[in-house]
Design an enzyme around this catalytic site. Structure first.
Site, PDB file in Angstrom:
ATOM      1  N   THR A   1      53.813  38.252  42.471  1.00  0.00           N
ATOM      2  CA  THR A   1      52.666  38.453  43.364  1.00  0.00           C
ATOM      3  C   THR A   1      52.574  37.279  44.318  1.00  0.00           C
ATOM      4  O   THR A   1      52.910  36.149  43.956  1.00  0.00           O
ATOM      5  CB  THR A   1      51.343  38.585  42.580  1.00  0.00           C
ATOM      6  OG1 THR A   1      50.284  38.809  43.521  1.00  0.00           O
ATOM      7  CG2 THR A   1      51.025  37.359  41.756  1.00  0.00           C
TER       8      THR A   1
ATOM      9  N   ASN B   1      49.573  36.913  45.755  1.00  0.00           N
ATOM     10  CA  ASN B   1      48.115  36.756  45.738  1.00  0.00           C
ATOM     11  C   ASN B   1      47.753  35.558  44.844  1.00  0.00           C
ATOM     12  O   ASN B   1      48.018  35.556  43.643  1.00  0.00           O
ATOM     13  CB  ASN B   1      47.508  38.066  45.201  1.00  0.00           C
ATOM     14  CG  ASN B   1      46.000  38.014  45.103  1.00  0.00           C
ATOM     15  OD1 ASN B   1      45.413  36.999  44.772  1.00  0.00           O
ATOM     16  ND2 ASN B   1      45.375  39.149  45.384  1.00  0.00           N
TER      17      ASN B   1
ATOM     18  N   LYS C   1      45.405  36.181  41.791  1.00  0.00           N
ATOM     19  CA  LYS C   1      46.077  36.803  40.648  1.00  0.00           C
ATOM     20  C   LYS C   1      47.009  35.830  39.963  1.00  0.00           C
ATOM     21  O   LYS C   1      47.073  35.763  38.737  1.00  0.00           O
ATOM     22  CB  LYS C   1      46.873  38.033  41.121  1.00  0.00           C
ATOM     23  CG  LYS C   1      46.022  39.263  41.257  1.00  0.00           C
ATOM     24  CD  LYS C   1      46.805  40.433  41.781  1.00  0.00           C
ATOM     25  CE  LYS C   1      48.043  40.724  40.971  1.00  0.00           C
ATOM     26  NZ  LYS C   1      48.777  41.892  41.517  1.00  0.00           N
TER      27      LYS C   1
ATOM     28  N   ASP D   1      50.494  45.778  38.689  1.00  0.00           N
ATOM     29  CA  ASP D   1      49.676  46.467  39.679  1.00  0.00           C
ATOM     30  C   ASP D   1      48.401  46.889  38.972  1.00  0.00           C
ATOM     31  O   ASP D   1      48.429  47.261  37.794  1.00  0.00           O
ATOM     32  CB  ASP D   1      50.412  47.683  40.251  1.00  0.00           C
ATOM     33  CG  ASP D   1      49.792  48.145  41.559  1.00  0.00           C
ATOM     34  OD1 ASP D   1      49.318  47.285  42.336  1.00  0.00           O
ATOM     35  OD2 ASP D   1      49.768  49.359  41.817  1.00  0.00           O
TER      36      ASP D   1
ATOM     37  N   PHE E   1      37.049  37.644  41.986  1.00  0.00           N
ATOM     38  CA  PHE E   1      37.517  38.147  43.279  1.00  0.00           C
ATOM     39  C   PHE E   1      37.441  39.675  43.252  1.00  0.00           C
ATOM     40  O   PHE E   1      37.036  40.287  42.253  1.00  0.00           O
ATOM     41  CB  PHE E   1      38.951  37.658  43.556  1.00  0.00           C
ATOM     42  CG  PHE E   1      39.989  38.245  42.641  1.00  0.00           C
ATOM     43  CD1 PHE E   1      40.162  37.768  41.355  1.00  0.00           C
ATOM     44  CD2 PHE E   1      40.806  39.308  43.062  1.00  0.00           C
ATOM     45  CE1 PHE E   1      41.108  38.323  40.501  1.00  0.00           C
ATOM     46  CE2 PHE E   1      41.757  39.865  42.208  1.00  0.00           C
ATOM     47  CZ  PHE E   1      41.908  39.368  40.928  1.00  0.00           C
TER      48      PHE E   1
ATOM     49  N   TYR F   1      36.663  43.339  43.128  1.00  0.00           N
ATOM     50  CA  TYR F   1      35.481  44.137  42.762  1.00  0.00           C
ATOM     51  C   TYR F   1      34.672  43.493  41.629  1.00  0.00           C
ATOM     52  O   TYR F   1      33.776  44.129  41.068  1.00  0.00           O
ATOM     53  CB  TYR F   1      35.924  45.546  42.323  1.00  0.00           C
ATOM     54  CG  TYR F   1      36.648  46.340  43.395  1.00  0.00           C
ATOM     55  CD1 TYR F   1      35.949  47.162  44.275  1.00  0.00           C
ATOM     56  CD2 TYR F   1      38.038  46.291  43.516  1.00  0.00           C
ATOM     57  CE1 TYR F   1      36.613  47.909  45.253  1.00  0.00           C
ATOM     58  CE2 TYR F   1      38.717  47.029  44.480  1.00  0.00           C
ATOM     59  CZ  TYR F   1      37.992  47.835  45.345  1.00  0.00           C
ATOM     60  OH  TYR F   1      38.655  48.566  46.306  1.00  0.00           O
ATOM     61  N   ASP F   2      34.988  42.244  41.272  1.00  0.00           N
ATOM     62  CA  ASP F   2      34.372  41.617  40.086  1.00  0.00           C
ATOM     63  C   ASP F   2      32.847  41.667  40.077  1.00  0.00           C
ATOM     64  O   ASP F   2      32.240  41.885  39.030  1.00  0.00           O
ATOM     65  CB  ASP F   2      34.815  40.144  39.975  1.00  0.00           C
ATOM     66  CG  ASP F   2      36.165  40.006  39.285  1.00  0.00           C
ATOM     67  OD1 ASP F   2      36.648  40.993  38.702  1.00  0.00           O
ATOM     68  OD2 ASP F   2      36.734  38.906  39.339  1.00  0.00           O
TER      69      ASP F   2
END
Ligand code: IMP
Length: 203
Positions: free
Chosen positions: A7, A9, A12, A69, A151, A153-154
């Protein structure tokens, strides 16, 4: 011992590093390898995307790769945003755009159950996927944001097991029960087996 985390990100990557911190592994982020192009996540399931990312990154890097994913699956929306969770509000949208869109789509809905699901795939340095694992956590989408951590939808995902949103939990508390924590911990057994079988996974 090195393993590539597939990733770019940073949110993540730091979560995954914390989850795997008990293992004696050097985790490399895909963001730190210049030659790695972005993998196009065009499969219609999160399993398909995790496998595609692991295969392509392993071939490009000649390293062992763990790629995951994740999707947020809302029952009343027939599983949306699901595999499209990252770009629910459109290409290049922000985390906030996605949350705003989801709350708008669910306005007036009483049935708010949802689950986060992560699939992680482990590929060897020849690009063969040798294991996959899934982690699931159940909860619901609340009406307004709560909490400042995390981060994505947390802040609107209330976890049924703790009665808190993920954004109200510290990272350690989140990893213990989260979709990603569960998926990667299931994979630990596989990783340890490889370390034992090969005497290391230097790729
Ligand atoms: P990815 O496949 O892991 O990149 O996840 C897709 C999208 O789901 C991300 O862009 C986030 O919006 C969201 N997401 C993934 N994991 C989490 C999480 O742990 N908390 C909140 N949102 C998440």
């Amino acid at each position: 011992m090195q393993i590539l985390i597939g990733t770019k990100n940073r949110d993540k990557f730091s979560e995954i590093r914390e989850i795997l911190s008990d293992l004696d592994l050097e985790l490399v982020s895909a963001a730190d390898l210049d030659q790695l192009p972005d993998v196009i996540e065009d499969r219609d399931t999160i399993t398909g995307n995790a496998i595609k990312k692991a295969e392509e990154m392993a071939i490009r890097s000649a390293m062992y790769v763990l790629a995951d994913d994740t999707g947020l699956f809302v029952e009343a929306l027939s599983g949306a945003p699901g595999v499209y969770s990252a770009r629910y509000a459109g290409e290049d949208c922000s985390y906030r755009d996605n949350r705003v869109k989801l709350l708008r789509e669910m306005s007036g809905m009483q049935e708010r159950n949802a689950s986060f699901r992560t699939v992680v795939a482990l590929a060897n340095s020849d690009g063969e996927v040798i294991a996959t694992a899934e982690g699931i956590v159940e909860g619901e989408i609340i009406l307004e944001e709560r909490g400042d951590n995390g981060f994505g939808y947390d802040s609107i995902f209330l976890c049924h097991e703790t009665g808190k949103t993920f954004a109200e939990m510290g990272s350690e508390e989140k990893h213990k029960i989260s979709h990603r924590g569960r998926a990667f911990r299931k994979m630990l057994t596989e990783i340890i087996k490889i370390i034992q079988d090969t005497g290391g996974i230097d790729g």
